[in-house]
Design a protein around this motif. Sequence first.
Motif, PDB file in Angstrom:
ATOM      1  N   PRO A 195    -160.430   8.224   8.227  1.00 27.27           N
ATOM      2  CA  PRO A 195    -159.772   6.992   7.775  1.00 27.27           C
ATOM      3  C   PRO A 195    -158.409   7.299   7.161  1.00 27.27           C
ATOM      4  O   PRO A 195    -158.249   8.273   6.431  1.00 27.27           O
ATOM      5  CB  PRO A 195    -160.750   6.448   6.724  1.00 27.27           C
ATOM      6  N   GLY A 196    -157.429   6.464   7.499  1.00 31.35           N
ATOM      7  CA  GLY A 196    -156.081   6.675   6.984  1.00 31.35           C
ATOM      8  C   GLY A 196    -155.310   7.760   7.694  1.00 31.35           C
ATOM      9  O   GLY A 196    -154.206   8.119   7.272  1.00 31.35           O
ATOM     10  N   HIS A 197    -155.848   8.308   8.784  1.00 30.60           N
ATOM     11  CA  HIS A 197    -155.194   9.361   9.554  1.00 30.60           C
ATOM     12  C   HIS A 197    -155.136   8.944  11.024  1.00 30.60           C
ATOM     13  O   HIS A 197    -156.034   8.251  11.517  1.00 30.60           O
ATOM     14  CB  HIS A 197    -155.963  10.678   9.436  1.00 30.60           C
ATOM     15  N   GLY A 198    -154.083   9.391  11.707  1.00 28.49           N
ATOM     16  CA  GLY A 198    -153.982   9.131  13.139  1.00 28.49           C
ATOM     17  C   GLY A 198    -154.099   7.650  13.453  1.00 28.49           C
ATOM     18  O   GLY A 198    -153.420   6.814  12.871  1.00 28.49           O
ATOM     19  N   LEU A 199    -155.006   7.306  14.364  1.00 25.83           N
ATOM     20  CA  LEU A 199    -155.184   5.919  14.798  1.00 25.83           C
ATOM     21  C   LEU A 199    -156.266   5.180  14.024  1.00 25.83           C
ATOM     22  O   LEU A 199    -156.541   4.010  14.304  1.00 25.83           O
ATOM     23  CB  LEU A 199    -155.509   5.885  16.300  1.00 25.83           C
ATOM     24  N   SER A 200    -156.908   5.833  13.069  1.00 24.87           N
ATOM     25  CA  SER A 200    -157.966   5.177  12.301  1.00 24.87           C
ATOM     26  C   SER A 200    -157.385   4.245  11.235  1.00 24.87           C
ATOM     27  O   SER A 200    -156.237   4.385  10.821  1.00 24.87           O
ATOM     28  CB  SER A 200    -158.878   6.223  11.646  1.00 24.87           C
ATOM     29  N   ASP A 201    -158.211   3.297  10.811  1.00 26.41           N
ATOM     30  CA  ASP A 201    -157.758   2.299   9.831  1.00 26.41           C
ATOM     31  C   ASP A 201    -157.503   2.930   8.466  1.00 26.41           C
ATOM     32  O   ASP A 201    -158.163   3.890   8.068  1.00 26.41           O
ATOM     33  CB  ASP A 201    -158.812   1.204   9.664  1.00 26.41           C
ATOM     34  N   ASP A 202    -156.552   2.352   7.719  1.00 26.76           N
ATOM     35  CA  ASP A 202    -156.332   2.694   6.321  1.00 26.76           C
ATOM     36  C   ASP A 202    -157.406   2.008   5.474  1.00 26.76           C
ATOM     37  O   ASP A 202    -158.055   1.061   5.929  1.00 26.76           O
ATOM     38  CB  ASP A 202    -154.952   2.222   5.890  1.00 26.76           C
ATOM     39  N   PRO A 203    -157.583   2.404   4.232  1.00 25.72           N
ATOM     40  CA  PRO A 203    -156.897   3.529   3.595  1.00 25.72           C
ATOM     41  C   PRO A 203    -157.726   4.795   3.676  1.00 25.72           C
ATOM     42  O   PRO A 203    -158.882   4.771   4.106  1.00 25.72           O
ATOM     43  CB  PRO A 203    -156.803   3.057   2.151  1.00 25.72           C
ATOM     44  N   TRP A 204    -157.114   5.911   3.250  1.00 34.17           N
ATOM     45  CA  TRP A 204    -157.857   7.155   3.097  1.00 34.17           C
ATOM     46  C   TRP A 204    -158.380   7.227   1.671  1.00 34.17           C
ATOM     47  O   TRP A 204    -157.612   7.210   0.714  1.00 34.17           O
ATOM     48  CB  TRP A 204    -156.966   8.358   3.380  1.00 34.17           C
ATOM     49  N   ASP A 205    -159.684   7.290   1.544  1.00 35.99           N
ATOM     50  CA  ASP A 205    -160.328   7.405   0.236  1.00 35.99           C
ATOM     51  C   ASP A 205    -161.302   8.575   0.305  1.00 35.99           C
ATOM     52  O   ASP A 205    -162.380   8.458   0.899  1.00 35.99           O
ATOM     53  CB  ASP A 205    -161.073   6.119  -0.115  1.00 35.99           C
TER      54      ASP A 205
END
Length: 235
Positions: free
Chosen positions: A71-81
């Motif tokens: 999550p939050g990287h590349g094509l994946s959805d935000d956010p990074w948690d």
Amino acid sequence: MGNLGDRATLSPQAIEWNLPWGAAVRGLRWGSGADLALLLHEPGADLDAWLTLPVDVARQLEIETIAVDLPGHGLSDDPWDPAQLPDLLRALPEFAPVAGFRFLVAAGSSAISALEQAPVVELSGLICLSPQWPDHEESPPRSPRVPKLFVAGSLAGSDLDTARRLATASGGWTVVTAIPVAERGTGLLASAWGGQLIEQIIAFLRDCQRRPFPVPSAQDQLPATGCPLGRADTG
């Protein structure tokens, strides 16, 4: 987008995985078969960091291989948690069901989360690239039923010592590999030893497919090794 329940050809196929909290992670899938290998990069990278490893695993072992962006990287959805990474791993049996073995290859802090969750994720084998574990933290839970391969650069600070300590603490049949480089995580695959590392990863996964792993006693200890691509086994 496809879903993890579908089987694919060796050509990469885009997949999307809806997480319990609503965000979606996206990635690529290669190959097909009863067994599954899932690859999780470290924070700050993306699935391209695995280079040829996914297709090599799919082709040589004839198993389904999936690499996703966190999550939050590349094509994946935000956010990074980072706090949600354990939840992502605990959801694997539901979102990545398999008829055979389930393997996980993880790097950096993703590897640490995988090691912590190994007892509940129904893994048949775990590979940790440069797992980082602060000296002041408690040891991770033991997972003697899960065979494990730890890989670290012997020139990357205390990475090799950390890998040995984690391998000993987690228990079971364990292999520690030292590579004479300063790279870490998926960067090990881009080093001059990347080709040899891919060969050892594939050999380890093949061993997991072929041999039964007995549950070792609590007295099992891990011998030290510092040799390039050296192995130290227990179990």
